[in-house]
Design a protein around this motif. Structure first.
Motif, PDB file in Angstrom:
ATOM      1  N   LEU A   1      65.769 -61.392 -44.521  1.00 62.41           N
ATOM      2  CA  LEU A   1      64.453 -61.340 -43.101  1.00 62.41           C
ATOM      3  C   LEU A   1      63.728 -62.430 -43.389  1.00 62.41           C
ATOM      4  CD1 LEU A   1      64.073 -57.532 -44.387  1.00 62.41           C
ATOM      5  CD2 LEU A   1      64.970 -58.151 -42.495  1.00 62.41           C
TER       6      LEU A   1
ATOM      7  N   ALA B   1      59.910 -59.125 -35.974  1.00 60.11           N
ATOM      8  CA  ALA B   1      59.735 -57.803 -36.487  1.00 60.11           C
ATOM      9  C   ALA B   1      59.791 -58.021 -38.179  1.00 60.11           C
ATOM     10  CB  ALA B   1      60.501 -56.837 -35.868  1.00 60.11           C
ATOM     11  N   SER B   2      60.904 -58.788 -38.416  1.00 60.07           N
ATOM     12  CA  SER B   2      60.967 -58.917 -40.002  1.00 60.07           C
ATOM     13  C   SER B   2      59.891 -59.591 -40.641  1.00 60.07           C
ATOM     14  CB  SER B   2      62.134 -59.897 -40.037  1.00 60.07           C
ATOM     15  OG  SER B   2      63.396 -59.186 -39.617  1.00 60.07           O
TER      16      SER B   2
ATOM     17  N   ALA C   1      56.903 -59.680 -39.455  1.00 60.55           N
ATOM     18  CA  ALA C   1      55.617 -58.959 -39.587  1.00 60.55           C
ATOM     19  C   ALA C   1      55.635 -57.869 -40.712  1.00 60.55           C
ATOM     20  CB  ALA C   1      55.400 -58.376 -37.980  1.00 60.55           C
ATOM     21  N   ALA C   2      56.581 -57.284 -40.858  1.00 55.11           N
ATOM     22  CA  ALA C   2      56.992 -56.174 -41.650  1.00 55.11           C
ATOM     23  C   ALA C   2      56.783 -56.923 -43.245  1.00 55.11           C
ATOM     24  CB  ALA C   2      58.308 -55.641 -41.754  1.00 55.11           C
ATOM     25  N   LEU C   3      57.597 -58.038 -43.445  1.00 59.47           N
ATOM     26  CA  LEU C   3      57.369 -58.588 -44.788  1.00 59.47           C
ATOM     27  C   LEU C   3      55.824 -59.100 -45.082  1.00 59.47           C
ATOM     28  CD1 LEU C   3      60.369 -61.369 -44.856  1.00 59.47           C
ATOM     29  CD2 LEU C   3      59.917 -59.499 -46.235  1.00 59.47           C
TER      30      LEU C   3
ATOM     31  N   THR D   1      53.044 -57.946 -43.804  1.00 61.15           N
ATOM     32  CA  THR D   1      52.013 -56.783 -43.919  1.00 61.15           C
ATOM     33  C   THR D   1      52.419 -56.138 -45.249  1.00 61.15           C
ATOM     34  OG1 THR D   1      52.087 -56.610 -41.345  1.00 61.15           O
ATOM     35  CG2 THR D   1      51.210 -54.586 -42.785  1.00 61.15           C
ATOM     36  N   LEU D   2      53.557 -55.663 -45.400  1.00 64.12           N
ATOM     37  CA  LEU D   2      53.995 -54.567 -46.462  1.00 64.12           C
ATOM     38  C   LEU D   2      53.803 -55.256 -47.782  1.00 64.12           C
ATOM     39  CD1 LEU D   2      56.992 -52.657 -44.913  1.00 64.12           C
ATOM     40  CD2 LEU D   2      54.551 -51.917 -45.274  1.00 64.12           C
TER      41      LEU D   2
ATOM     42  N   SER E   1      57.844 -50.034 -49.609  1.00 65.95           N
ATOM     43  CA  SER E   1      57.987 -51.356 -48.703  1.00 65.95           C
ATOM     44  C   SER E   1      59.493 -51.883 -49.017  1.00 65.95           C
ATOM     45  CB  SER E   1      56.893 -52.126 -49.230  1.00 65.95           C
ATOM     46  OG  SER E   1      55.627 -51.832 -48.905  1.00 65.95           O
TER      47      SER E   1
ATOM     48  N   ALA F   1      61.735 -49.643 -47.059  1.00 70.33           N
ATOM     49  CA  ALA F   1      61.810 -49.629 -45.554  1.00 70.33           C
ATOM     50  C   ALA F   1      62.159 -51.066 -45.223  1.00 70.33           C
ATOM     51  CB  ALA F   1      60.260 -49.946 -45.219  1.00 70.33           C
ATOM     52  N   LEU F   2      61.967 -52.278 -45.961  1.00 74.90           N
ATOM     53  CA  LEU F   2      62.565 -53.590 -45.635  1.00 74.90           C
ATOM     54  C   LEU F   2      64.160 -53.661 -45.838  1.00 74.90           C
ATOM     55  CD1 LEU F   2      59.899 -55.769 -47.487  1.00 74.90           C
ATOM     56  CD2 LEU F   2      60.374 -55.433 -44.893  1.00 74.90           C
TER      57      LEU F   2
ATOM     58  N   LEU G   1      65.390 -52.107 -42.747  1.00 73.32           N
ATOM     59  CA  LEU G   1      65.490 -53.212 -41.529  1.00 73.32           C
ATOM     60  C   LEU G   1      66.561 -53.986 -41.654  1.00 73.32           C
ATOM     61  CD1 LEU G   1      63.828 -54.347 -39.308  1.00 73.32           C
ATOM     62  CD2 LEU G   1      62.377 -55.477 -40.771  1.00 73.32           C
TER      63      LEU G   1
END
Length: 229
Positions: A28, A128-129, A131-133, A135-136, A194, A197-198, A201
């Motif tokens: 990711l 998206a990856s 942003a997720a990495l 933020t979380l 997280s 969730a990752l 993803l």
């Protein structure tokens, strides 16, 4: 029932100890820079190729871009196989029959355009990856670090409020060691959630890669695919 609860708890907490979790995070983490690189490559190559198609220069640029897209898609399949554990089989460039025949196959083969579409999709997946990495994990790490930083002038976690303090939110500020321990406990829960969730993803990314790039069903019988491992 006890075994089921124990297994569920082990699966929840054990995510941090599984090597696959960190392979997923690496996959990711690389998705955004690679996706951006692919998008720029295709944008420049296709724009120049189509724009200069009436000249001698445009057609070779367009063909080189399409061939490059196929090679990059093969690279992405191999990356997914190594890091995500997928089994994506890609097609190789067929250069038999001379330059003209190979160029015609490249342009008319639907698999070429699926490769191009996949590389374009990678930019969205990479964004998206990232942003997720960001933020979380930043939220989780900030909260976990609260016992070490709560008395400093640095903020821990997300700053949501406007008052002055080490850690701010609309209703709560961490400025004692006890509160920092609670914040760290919350951070641990967020970190585990997280990671799950990752991982999800990453699995979604692998599924999309298999759906768009795998050619084993169509070409397996004739041996036209490559393992991309």
């Amino acid at each position: 029932m006890t075994t089921t609860i124990r297994d569920a708890a082990g699966a929840l907490v054990g995510v941090a100890a599984r090597p696959q979790t960190y392979r997923n995070l690496l996959y990711l983490g690389l998705a955004f820079p690679l996706g951006l690189t692919y998008f720029v490559f295709l944008s420049v190559g296709l724009s120049l190729g189509v724009g200069l198609a009436v000249t001698v220069v445009g057609i070779p640029i367009l063909l080189a871009t399409l061939a490059g897209a196929t090679l990059l898609a093969t690279f992405e399949a191999g990356r997914a196989n190594r890091l995500l554990g997928t089994d994506v089989r890609t097609h190789s460039l067929d250069t038999s029959g001379g330059v003209v025949a190979a160029a015609k196959r490249l342009v008319t083969d639907a698999r070429t355009w699926l490769d191009v579409g996949y590389l374009i999709v990678k930019l969205g997946l990479g964004t998206a990856s990232f942003a997720a990495l960001a933020t979380l994990l930043s939220l989780a790490v900030g909260l976990l670090a609260a016992p070490l930083t709560y008395s400093s002038r640095y903020y821990v976690g997300l700053r949501l409020g406007t008052a002055v303090g080490p850690f701010e939110s609309v209703r709560f500020a961490v400025d004692t060691f006890g509160e920092a321990v609670v914040a760290a406990a919350v951070g641990l829960v967020i970190a585990l959630a997280s990671l799950h969730a990752l991982n999800g993803l990453a699995r979604l990314s692998g599924t999309i890669t298999e759906a768009l790039l795998d050619r084993s069903d169509a070409a397996g019988a004739t041996g036209e695919f490559t393992g991309a491992n």
